[in-house]
Write a protein that holds these residues in place. Sequence first.
Motif, short mmCIF file in Angstrom:
data_model
loop_
_atom_site.label_atom_id
_atom_site.label_comp_id
_atom_site.label_asym_id
_atom_site.label_seq_id
_atom_site.Cartn_x
_atom_site.Cartn_y
_atom_site.Cartn_z
N LYS A 198 0.83 -1.21 0.00
CA LYS A 198 0.00 0.00 0.00
C LYS A 198 0.87 1.25 0.00
CE LYS A 198 -3.60 2.26 2.77
NZ LYS A 198 -4.49 2.12 3.95
N GLU B 34 2.44 1.80 -3.46
CA GLU B 34 1.42 2.23 -4.41
C GLU B 34 1.05 3.70 -4.19
OE1 GLU B 34 0.00 0.84 -7.01
OE2 GLU B 34 1.01 -1.09 -6.85
N LYS C 71 -5.57 -3.20 -5.73
CA LYS C 71 -4.91 -1.90 -5.78
C LYS C 71 -5.94 -0.78 -5.95
CE LYS C 71 -1.86 -2.68 -9.07
NZ LYS C 71 -0.69 -2.39 -9.95
N ARG D 171 -6.70 2.37 -3.33
CA ARG D 171 -6.50 3.72 -3.87
C ARG D 171 -7.77 4.56 -3.65
NH1 ARG D 171 -3.27 2.62 -9.59
NH2 ARG D 171 -1.21 2.46 -8.65
#
Length: 319
Positions: A263, A266, A312, A316
Amino acid sequence: MKKISIIIPVYNRERHLEECVDSILLSIENDVEIIIVDDGSTDRTPEICDKLKEKNNCIKVIHQTNKGVASARNTGLSAASGEWIAWVDSDDLVSGSYIKTLKKCIASMDADIIIFEYATFTNSNDLSIKVPIGNNIREIGKEKCFEALGEISVGNFLWNKLFRKKLFAGITFPDGKVYEDIATTYRVLDKAKKIVFLNSKIYFYRQHSDSIVHRTNDIKALQMLQNRVEAQNKLVQFLKGKYPAAFEIQNKLLIELAFEYIKSEEKLKISPTATYIQCRDFIREYKISVRRDGIKLCAKVIICNNAFPIYKLIFRLHG
């Protein structure tokens, strides 16, 4: 030879260092030494260290160029003359009965490691450091101790434990790394023949926003998290096949760290690093159990392994 060496690594702690050392001096005895290792501080810390040295001849001060907390610990350990080693963080406090309580425990229990309780605080004005709470001592099995490394009562912390110095023979803290306690504590615990738990709150851990994490930028924080993943993985590999119950608990913590690391990368929108790929591999290899892990973690593992782009996208959007 001294009975106890108390090692205090310090870097830029001009605000709290003197208060920390003064709390130790409340119960200091002739066979105890305090070793302060100044790791290249750039504030008034070096000056305060030298001032403290003049206050009591039990205090030794070592100044070194900035090499990190692991190096400072190694320096202090090399300089220690005590049979026992205690670690105190430079912004924390100890009870006025800290040394007396530990020495009483040493005399009554033929142990190699003494783990004791602690209390947290934010403002020392609201804290009584004179009377410890509780005084029961019990032996704790080695596997139970390894299981509890992820719990706040025991943890990988160095500062809530007293160690026989001989346990550190052949063991050093990893230079240049943070979370050096995770990388080292389990190796010392494994060498102990007897570990006891003291139900006495003789240490006081300061909670504040000026922690190492809050004082770094995102890239630096990611590097620190990388160190933590690396250290936790080594702990898990050590426990595998040797301490099964502890392995299950610590491996679950590794998976939670793996998700946190993925995380974090990303969020920074950087190209996947070797640690990122390694964390994905940890998750792929993990054998989930609803009973052990709960539905939330199981769902994250399943989604991550079967539809990583969806995983993902979810974090996000929702963090």
